[in-house]
Design a protein around this motif. Structure first.
Motif, PDB file in Angstrom:
ATOM      1  N   ILE A 118       0.837  -1.207   0.000  1.00 39.38           N
ATOM      2  CA  ILE A 118       0.000   0.000   0.000  1.00 39.38           C
ATOM      3  C   ILE A 118       0.871   1.256   0.000  1.00 39.38           C
ATOM      4  N   LEU A 119       1.820   1.316   0.924  1.00 40.33           N
ATOM      5  CA  LEU A 119       2.666   2.504   1.019  1.00 40.33           C
ATOM      6  C   LEU A 119       3.596   2.634  -0.188  1.00 40.33           C
ATOM      7  N   GLY A 120       4.139   1.502  -0.669  1.00 38.34           N
ATOM      8  CA  GLY A 120       5.021   1.553  -1.830  1.00 38.34           C
ATOM      9  C   GLY A 120       4.302   1.988  -3.090  1.00 38.34           C
ATOM     10  N   THR A 121       3.056   1.535  -3.264  1.00 37.54           N
ATOM     11  CA  THR A 121       2.266   1.961  -4.422  1.00 37.54           C
ATOM     12  C   THR A 121       1.955   3.455  -4.352  1.00 37.54           C
ATOM     13  N   MET A 122       1.609   3.932  -3.169  1.00 41.04           N
ATOM     14  CA  MET A 122       1.347   5.364  -2.998  1.00 41.04           C
ATOM     15  C   MET A 122       2.602   6.179  -3.285  1.00 41.04           C
ATOM     16  N   ALA A 137       5.170   5.316  -5.172  1.00 43.95           N
ATOM     17  CA  ALA A 137       5.471   5.240  -6.603  1.00 43.95           C
ATOM     18  C   ALA A 137       4.574   6.173  -7.396  1.00 43.95           C
ATOM     19  N   TYR A 138       3.302   6.248  -7.022  1.00 42.78           N
ATOM     20  CA  TYR A 138       2.356   7.116  -7.733  1.00 42.78           C
ATOM     21  C   TYR A 138       2.752   8.586  -7.567  1.00 42.78           C
ATOM     22  N   VAL A 139       3.176   8.945  -6.350  1.00 41.85           N
ATOM     23  CA  VAL A 139       3.590  10.336  -6.115  1.00 41.85           C
ATOM     24  C   VAL A 139       4.854  10.665  -6.902  1.00 41.85           C
ATOM     25  N   LEU A 140       5.806   9.751  -6.934  1.00 43.41           N
ATOM     26  CA  LEU A 140       7.064  10.004  -7.631  1.00 43.41           C
ATOM     27  C   LEU A 140       6.867  10.120  -9.133  1.00 43.41           C
ATOM     28  N   VAL A 141       5.993   9.280  -9.687  1.00 40.90           N
ATOM     29  CA  VAL A 141       5.810   9.263 -11.138  1.00 40.90           C
ATOM     30  C   VAL A 141       4.832  10.342 -11.590  1.00 40.90           C
ATOM     31  N   ARG A 142       3.766  10.545 -10.841  1.00 41.87           N
ATOM     32  CA  ARG A 142       2.722  11.477 -11.268  1.00 41.87           C
ATOM     33  C   ARG A 142       2.791  12.827 -10.570  1.00 41.87           C
ATOM     34  N   GLY A 143       3.592  12.952  -9.543  1.00 43.55           N
ATOM     35  CA  GLY A 143       3.611  14.197  -8.778  1.00 43.55           C
ATOM     36  C   GLY A 143       4.359  15.333  -9.430  1.00 43.55           C
ATOM     37  N   GLY A 144       5.160  15.028 -10.464  1.00 42.58           N
ATOM     38  CA  GLY A 144       5.926  16.083 -11.112  1.00 42.58           C
ATOM     39  C   GLY A 144       7.013  16.611 -10.185  1.00 42.58           C
ATOM     40  N   ARG A 145       7.397  17.863 -10.405  1.00 42.73           N
ATOM     41  CA  ARG A 145       8.415  18.504  -9.569  1.00 42.73           C
ATOM     42  C   ARG A 145       7.726  19.200  -8.401  1.00 42.73           C
ATOM     43  N   VAL A 156       9.798   0.495  -6.382  1.00 43.13           N
ATOM     44  CA  VAL A 156      10.570   0.356  -7.621  1.00 43.13           C
ATOM     45  C   VAL A 156       9.782  -0.442  -8.661  1.00 43.13           C
ATOM     46  N   VAL A 157       9.152  -1.541  -8.233  1.00 43.30           N
ATOM     47  CA  VAL A 157       8.406  -2.391  -9.165  1.00 43.30           C
ATOM     48  C   VAL A 157       7.213  -1.646  -9.739  1.00 43.30           C
ATOM     49  N   VAL A 158       6.448  -0.977  -8.883  1.00 50.72           N
ATOM     50  CA  VAL A 158       5.252  -0.268  -9.338  1.00 50.72           C
ATOM     51  C   VAL A 158       5.628   0.950 -10.176  1.00 50.72           C
ATOM     52  N   SER A 159       6.720   1.640  -9.811  1.00 47.50           N
ATOM     53  CA  SER A 159       7.144   2.819 -10.583  1.00 47.50           C
ATOM     54  C   SER A 159       7.492   2.443 -12.018  1.00 47.50           C
ATOM     55  N   SER A 160       8.150   1.295 -12.187  1.00 51.01           N
ATOM     56  CA  SER A 160       8.513   0.875 -13.540  1.00 51.01           C
ATOM     57  C   SER A 160       7.279   0.629 -14.400  1.00 51.01           C
ATOM     58  N   ARG A 161       6.190   0.210 -13.788  1.00 52.14           N
ATOM     59  CA  ARG A 161       4.950   0.003 -14.551  1.00 52.14           C
ATOM     60  C   ARG A 161       4.234   1.315 -14.810  1.00 52.14           C
ATOM     61  N   LEU A 162       4.242   2.221 -13.843  1.00 51.67           N
ATOM     62  CA  LEU A 162       3.560   3.498 -14.023  1.00 51.67           C
ATOM     63  C   LEU A 162       4.246   4.366 -15.070  1.00 51.67           C
ATOM     64  N   VAL A 163       5.554   4.224 -15.221  1.00 52.53           N
ATOM     65  CA  VAL A 163       6.286   5.023 -16.212  1.00 52.53           C
ATOM     66  C   VAL A 163       5.806   4.709 -17.620  1.00 52.53           C
ATOM     67  N   ILE A 189      -4.895  -2.112 -14.295  1.00 49.48           N
ATOM     68  CA  ILE A 189      -3.835  -2.266 -15.295  1.00 49.48           C
ATOM     69  C   ILE A 189      -2.486  -2.508 -14.628  1.00 49.48           C
ATOM     70  N   ILE A 190      -2.229  -1.820 -13.512  1.00 51.70           N
ATOM     71  CA  ILE A 190      -0.944  -2.004 -12.826  1.00 51.70           C
ATOM     72  C   ILE A 190      -1.016  -3.123 -11.783  1.00 51.70           C
ATOM     73  N   ALA A 191      -2.140  -3.842 -11.750  1.00 48.63           N
ATOM     74  CA  ALA A 191      -2.305  -4.910 -10.754  1.00 48.63           C
ATOM     75  C   ALA A 191      -1.197  -5.961 -10.805  1.00 48.63           C
ATOM     76  N   PRO A 192      -0.737  -6.403 -12.002  1.00 49.29           N
ATOM     77  CA  PRO A 192       0.374  -7.375 -12.000  1.00 49.29           C
ATOM     78  C   PRO A 192       1.625  -6.866 -11.290  1.00 49.29           C
ATOM     79  N   ALA A 193       1.938  -5.572 -11.458  1.00 52.04           N
ATOM     80  CA  ALA A 193       3.097  -5.006 -10.775  1.00 52.04           C
ATOM     81  C   ALA A 193       2.862  -4.928  -9.274  1.00 52.04           C
ATOM     82  N   VAL A 194       1.635  -4.593  -8.883  1.00 50.98           N
ATOM     83  CA  VAL A 194       1.317  -4.524  -7.453  1.00 50.98           C
ATOM     84  C   VAL A 194       1.408  -5.904  -6.813  1.00 50.98           C
ATOM     85  N   ILE A 195       0.879  -6.919  -7.510  1.00 57.54           N
ATOM     86  CA  ILE A 195       0.946  -8.290  -6.998  1.00 57.54           C
ATOM     87  C   ILE A 195       2.401  -8.756  -6.920  1.00 57.54           C
TER      88      ILE A 195
END
Length: 273
Positions: free
Chosen positions: A77-81, A83-91, A147-154, A182-188
């Motif tokens: 849960i925390l890692g997915t959150m 990853a989402y902030v790092l990839v989608r949060g911008g600068r 790291v795993v989830v970020s690679s999928r979100l990119v 869609i990112i469920a495989p990376a989350v699993i």
């Protein structure tokens, strides 16, 4: 298709032999009838029965599984959150510090991580037990999930989210109904990776565990110092089987989701045409 050279084949053979032959020998000798783990005395499964009657090992196994399930769930849960902030949060202000704190456990020696967590728990007066092990395992495994989830979100196609927003979905509904499936495989995969890391951890758990909570790796390490017994071979075989089943299940789930995504994409393209 490029053929493998003799050097590559030899390297792969030696590499796999170095990794898996000891495991195969361990599995074979877990069915040894004799007490000596290096002398074959016939086939028997009695050590598995003896193992399940060993209350100390069973209690340690229950603590290990409980800690692994809880910590891997929180880490996912925390890692997915994160990853989402790092990839989608911008600068944003503090992004460098935030990303550094997320990825620090990847390069931090486990001894340093375990010692720092021990000092933290002592400083706040938190008794060591299951809770402290869960907090410690969540801390160091969260970065792997990120790291795993970020690679999928990119590589995620954001036009799918934009289409959902255009159709009236809220940002949370777009994430829950479009992004997350869609990112469920990376989350699993991240959850399974965190579960495996927690199941295997010895160093950090040795700093954060207490007398009332001993994990299986610590119990095995303590028992091996007095000599390897056939019960430990049987226990190790069961752990190898659990990890193998988990890896195969994750591969099947990932493959099925990938095929389903391809079919949905092809159906959408045909509809557009």
């Amino acid at each position: 298709m490029k053929r493998l050279s003799w050097f590559n084949v030899t390297s792969l053979t030696l590499g796999f032999a170095f990794l898996y032959i000891p495991m195969i020998i361990l599995i074979i000798y877990s069915f040894n009838a004799g007490k000596l783990v290096t002398v074959w005395a016939g086939f028997s499964t009695k050590w598995y029965g003896t193992l399940f009657q060993n209350e100390a090992f069973m209690n340690a196994a229950w603590v290990t599984i409980k800690v692994a399930v809880i910590s891997s769930t929180f880490a996912t849960i925390l890692g997915t959150m994160a990853a989402y902030v790092l990839v989608r949060g911008g600068r944003f202000m503090g992004r460098t510090l935030f990303s550094g704190m997320i990825y620090a456990p990847l390069v931090m020696p486990e001894v340093i991580t375990g010692l720092s967590l021990l000092l933290l728990f002592i400083g706040i007066g938190l008794d060591r037990g299951v809770l402290t092990i869960v907090l410690a395992h969540t801390t160091f495994s969260m970065c792997y999930v990120s790291v795993v989830v970020s690679s999928r979100l990119v590589t995620f196609d954001r036009s799918l989210e934009e289409a959902a927003l255009d159709l009236g979905s809220s940002p949370w509904e777009a994430f829950r109904l479009v992004t997350l499936p869609i990112i469920a495989p990376a989350v699993i995969s991240g959850w399974l990776l965190a579960f495996t890391l927690s199941l295997d951890d010895l160093v950090i758990a040795s700093f954060t565990s207490g007398p009332s909570a001993t994990t299986l790796p610590i119990k095995i390490f303590s028992a091996v110092r007095l000599g390897v017994s056939p019960e430990i071979n049987a226990l190790s075989t069961i752990m190898i089987a659990i990890v193998t089943i988990g890896v195969i299940s994750a591969s099947l789930v990932s493959k099925r989701n990938s095929l389903r995504s391809q079919k949905e994409t092809q159906a959408a393209e045909r509809t557009a045409e």
